[in-house]
Enzyme design. Structure first.
Site, PDB file in Angstrom:
ATOM      1  N   GLU A 401      86.462  54.417 113.815  1.00  0.00           N
ATOM      2  CA  GLU A 401      87.525  55.186 114.208  1.00  0.00           C
ATOM      3  C   GLU A 401      88.150  54.717 115.484  1.00  0.00           C
ATOM      4  O   GLU A 401      88.603  55.236 116.404  1.00  0.00           O
ATOM      5  CB  GLU A 401      87.083  56.537 114.199  1.00  0.00           C
ATOM      6  CG  GLU A 401      86.744  57.225 112.901  1.00  0.00           C
ATOM      7  CD  GLU A 401      86.351  58.778 112.848  1.00  0.00           C
ATOM      8  OE1 GLU A 401      86.545  59.387 111.990  1.00  0.00           O
ATOM      9  OE2 GLU A 401      85.810  59.064 113.897  1.00  0.00           O
ATOM     10  N   GLU A 477      81.235  57.439 105.498  1.00  0.00           N
ATOM     11  CA  GLU A 477      80.721  59.044 105.801  1.00  0.00           C
ATOM     12  C   GLU A 477      81.411  59.786 104.379  1.00  0.00           C
ATOM     13  O   GLU A 477      82.533  59.370 103.896  1.00  0.00           O
ATOM     14  CB  GLU A 477      81.782  59.381 106.949  1.00  0.00           C
ATOM     15  CG  GLU A 477      81.059  58.705 108.233  1.00  0.00           C
ATOM     16  CD  GLU A 477      81.947  59.105 109.377  1.00  0.00           C
ATOM     17  OE1 GLU A 477      82.460  60.147 109.339  1.00  0.00           O
ATOM     18  OE2 GLU A 477      82.000  58.498 110.528  1.00  0.00           O
TER      19      GLU A 477
END
Length: 946
Positions: A401, A477
């Site tokens: 991220e 994820e």
């Protein structure tokens, strides 16, 4: 600009190298250090680095440790936002600073290295008053040459640590901010070998291996069990080796020798490749049944002791987890050694995340800021060089991220050149321009299926689109855990099996990050008075902080089963879902149970089935009978392993052989309603309020009766949504008033053998209502309720449940039931539950989620018996219901912030649900699957009390 704000990687640090076991002398400097804490740099101790500085008035602190865990400053939990003004590379004047001093005796002088395995977030270091340098990169090692400074005998080591630095902008991971020297500190003698790089490849076509060890020229490499003796730099071809895999982690002991040093290695031969768009290891497609793992200890913070590292991995192996993503930084290197030994596929991730810039539309993102170029590349180099010799590491990850930018591209290019034997991963750039694997977070089932078909939404650039479409796909994820949930795991697994391109993923995440307080309770975000925090989002694991499995971990074990067992007429079909291993290490056990009571058991011959193969075995014949009969077959370990004992269950299946018996609620009515003394209505063992129709007494017990429930204490998933444009379920239910239903009695009538109660259920400010009709009958000993619910008006929200609640005396202590168990079961999270007869206390039915929420429902309950000092009560459903039993109301459960807020009252509250809304995983953007989305609907159900 201060040294801690300089955007570079620091200075004075030696080039990174592999973490190895060497026979050179070493001294651990872990232990009690002198410590001075200041809320800002201005309050730090002047001259503390001097040898003659008087630190006798200072406190002591253990090293390694995180100083907020010892009362200095406070833990801060954020997911995305930076807890400081976003002004890179600068940080506020209020910069908590810890000064450390250690006086130690060195048994030698001369060539030596001082090693820090982890300091959060920036440190300046002196030895004997001489500055060694500055290090940033919290979860990466730093080594300093102290050859010219170290003295035999007394030495003084001084370290100044700052919580905030330019490095903080690269470390915005979803976790607690916990500064300090949190990993080992070691003094080592320096010898000739500065680095070792092992290349151990396996050819699956020939069964042979090749070995090349890069290190000091002239060093000798020995692998005794393979009769290998070679010089460093020499490629050795070995005709036959046993390959390393996560399922069979074969390691060979080796040494690399020079005249003054011997390095011990554990070598695993394996080859990682992408072939025709599929990620393979040793020529076989692998399927990641993985978890994202942070480093956390509820007492020690960022410090994780070796015995706990091993225990974590044992619990993972025992629940069919075969892969780890080291989110979002390199772990303690001892973990990777354990992964080599026990067997895990590892995605090793760089200490790199700039998530807070997402909230600023990525303006000023360090990943694309040339000022941070050197620091970015330095972090990747330190990751790769430290961990390159671990066979468990099969993929490098640039970080998490951090958007996109030139610095990430440079990290990828360097990694690919330094180690072309492993693919490069990064999810943040969906063009996949710099990586080898297409990775997504929290893609829905529908999107995963489209990707599996290579029919995903195209990129604008045809060249990049074609390149990405040819890549293997991994969910780095998915299925965000957190409290009660997630649901929908088996449906993801079915997609991974169906589409070769979809190679599994890594559940978010392994462990809850609760911090244990002195009173025995656990804290989460906001409990330390943080001005900015993300609350319960830090409670998002499959295990509690003490490694106790949460109910969802059993769901994970079931979904990840490496063998699939299916009962067909007369036979058991066995599918081997292992990546490489056959089934010779397993045995089969079966059990017959009638109405939950075991009546027979035995074993079956397990055929040896190669990975990916199938076989069938004949099942024992059993006589017919008229009780509800279930067959359970289990695949268990035939012998002890390094991670579990013989008999440990790896997979199971359960099949109903005879139908359910006719429920007792079909018994004909034998008594008629009465109006004793003009008060209320009596029907068999029950008394009803003549005005409201609610049950007020059952046998000799007073009863509180809620005739319809549509709401539950919101789960963490109910309270979150990924899409900022969509309201979460908790808010939608609150807006619709499901938690504040009002009841208007339409009629209470004695009609023949029945008491008929009609109730209109609604809430303020809306015309959405439910017409509820309950027809009560009795055989003289028991009460049966036939309930019909029908929505009225315009409903715009799903319901949480359709059920009824009874408040009974607190003297009921134990519950025995025939239904799903032994743990909880919800519509989309029940694969691990099995039909049987179980007994528990009321207290043990509760799941102690650190943030209280809906929990503990037992599904498909045919009957249940409550017992205790209050007496005995039997409940039964037609054909079955979900049941929760707890010592507090739903409202009390919903308003509790921590477990200690739940105080037992003078009632036991029993809720019988005909329908329940699924758990889903809206926290991570995956919409709940249609079968589990409880939309308002007409429904009939029946239950009996007696």
């Amino acid at each position: 600009m201060t040294y801690y704000e300089d955007p570079g990687p620091g200075y004075g640090v030696l080039p990174p190298r592999a973490a190895v076991r060497s026979d050179v002398p070493s001294v651990s400097l872990n232990g009690s250090w002198r410590f001075h804490y200041a809320e800002s740099v201005a309050g730090a101790a002047d001259g503390f680095e001097r040898e003659d500085f008087d630190d006798s008035e200072w406190a002591s602190i253990p090293v390694p440790s995180s100083w907020p865990m010892h009362g200095y400053g406070r833990p801060i939990y954020t997911n995305q936002p930076y807890p400081l003004p976003v002004d890179p590379p600068y940080v506020p004047d209020e910069n908590p600073t810890g000064d450390y001093r250690l006086v130690f005796d060195a048994p030698w002088d001369g060539p030596s290295v001082l090693r820090f395995d982890g300091i959060d977030s920036c440190a300046r270091i002196w030895l004997n008053g001489v500055e060694l340098g500055v290090t940033r990169g919290s979860r990466l090692p730093s080594e300093f040459d102290v050859s010219a400074v170290l003295r035999q005998g007394r030495n003084v080591l001084a370290v100044r640590v700052h919580q905030w630095s330019s490095g903080s902008y690269l470390e915005d991971q979803d976790m607690w901010w916990l500064p300090g020297i949190f990993r080992d500190v070691t003094l080592r003698a320096r010898r000739s070998m500065t680095d070792v790089f092992v290349h151990a490849d396996y050819d699956h076509r020939t069964g042979g291996g090749t070995l090349l060890v890069e290190t000091l020229p002239g060093a000798v490499v020995r692998v005794p069990s393979l009769d290998v003796v070679a010089e460093a730099g020499e490629t050795v071809t070995i005709p036959a080796v046993e390959p390393w895999s996560a399922e069979v982690p074969r390691l060979y002991e080796a040494v690399v020798e020079t005249p003054d040093e011997t390095v011990s290695l554990r070598i695993g031969f394996r080859t990682v490749a992408i072939v025709d768009g599929v990620l393979t290891v040793n020529g076989r497609r692998v399927l990641f049944h993985g978890v994202n793992r942070h480093e956390h200890d509820p007492v020690l913070g960022r410090v994780v002791l070796e015995h706990r590292l091993r225990q974590e991995l044992l619990v993972m192996k025992q629940h069919n987890i075969n892969a780890i993503r080291t989110s979002h930084y390199p772990p303690d290197s001892r973990l990777l050694a354990l992964c080599d030994e026990l067997g895990f596929w590892v995605m090793d991730e760089c200490d790199y995340e700039t998530h807070g810039f997402f909230l600023l539309d990525w303006r000023g993102n360090p990943a694309d800021d040339p000022r941070f170029a050197d620091a970015s590349l330095d972090r990747m180099r330190r990751l790769v060089e430290r961990d390159k010799n671990h066979p468990s590491v099969i993929m490098w990850s640039l970080g998490n991220e951090a958007g996109a930018g030139r610095n990430l591209s440079a990290m990828a290019a360097w990694t690919r050149e330094r180690d072309p034997s492993r693919p490069v991963h990064y999810e943040g750039d969906l063009t996949c321009a710099d990586v080898d694997v297409y990775s997504r977070m929290y893609a829905s089932h529908a999107e995963v299926e489209a990707i599996g078909k290579r029919a995903e939404k195209p990129l604008e650039d045809p060249r990049l689109d074609a390149r990405r479409r040819a890549m293997p796909f991994v969910l780095c994820e998915y299925s965000h855990a957190g409290g009660n949930g997630p649901g929908g795991l088996p449906e993801y697994e079915e997609l991974f099996d169906r589409y070769e391109r979809c190679q599994g993923g890594f559940l978010w995440e392994w462990m809850e990050h609760g911090i244990l307080r002195p009173d025995g309770t656990y804290a989460y975000g906001g409990d330390f008075g943080e001005e900015l925090h993300d609350g319960t989002y830090v409670l998002d694991g499959l295990v509690f902080p003490d490694l106790t499995p949460q109910p969802v971990l059993l769901e994970v074990r079931k979904a990840f089963e490496p063998v699939q067992l299916t009962v067909e007429p007369g036979v058991l079909r066995i599918t081997n879902r292992y990546d490489v291993r056959d089934t010779s290490h397993l045995s089969l056990q079966w059990e017959l149970a009638d109405e939950g009571q075991p009546v027979a058991r035995g074993s079956l011959e397990m055929p040896v089935i190669a990975a990916g193969g199938e076989a069938s075995v004949e099942l024992p014949s059993v006589p017919a009978q008229n009780r509800e009969r279930w067959l359970t077959v289990r695949a268990v370990l035939a012998e002890d392993t390094a991670w579990a004992s013989a008999g440990h269950e790896v997979a199971f299946t359960q099949t109903q052989l005879t139908p359910s018996a006719s429920p007792t609620s079909h018994l004909p009515a034998a008594v008629r309603p009465e109006r004793p003394h003009g008060r209320g209505l009596r029907l068999g063992p029950g008394e009803f309020c003549a005005r409201t129709g609610r049950l007020t007494k059952l046998q000799d017990w007073s009863v509180e009766h809620v005739p319809l429930e549509l709401w539950r204490a919101p789960t963490q998933h109910d309270a979150r949504t990924w899409d900022a444009t969509t309201l979460d379920r908790k808010t939608r239910w609150a807006n619709a008033g499901l938690h504040r239903l009002r009841y208007r009695t339409v009629s209470v009538e004695a009609e023949g053998d029945e008491v008929v109660v009609v109730t209109m259920v609604g809430t303020a400010a809306t015309d959405a209502r439910v017409l509820t009709t309950c027809r009560w009958t009795s055989d003289g000993r028991r009460l049966t309720a036939n309930v019909h619910v029908e929505p009225v008006g315009e409903w715009t929200v799903p319901w949480a449940r359709v059920g009824m609640t009874l408040g009974l005396p607190a003297g009921f202590r134990d519950v025995t039931w025939f239904g799903l168990g032994p743990g909880q079961a919800y519509p989309d999270s029940r694969a691990a539950a099995r039909v049987g007869r179980y007994t528990s206390t009321v207290d043990d039915l509760q799941v102690p989620y650190l943030c209280p929420q809906e929990n503990g429902a037992r599904g498909d309950v045919r009957w249940a018996e409550l017992s205790g000092t209050a007496g005995n009560l039997r409940l039964s459903g037609d054909p079955h219901l979900a049941m929760t039993v707890r010592r507090w109301t739903t409202a009390e459960l919903a308003t509790a912030g921590h477990l200690h807020d739940l105080v037992p009252g003078d009632r036991v509250w029993v809720t019988l649900d005909a329908l329940q809304h699924g758990l889903g995983s809206p926290t991570s953007g995956a919409p709940i699957l249609p079968p589990y989305d409880l939309q308002p609907q007409a429904h009939r159900f029946r239950f009996t009390l007696g």
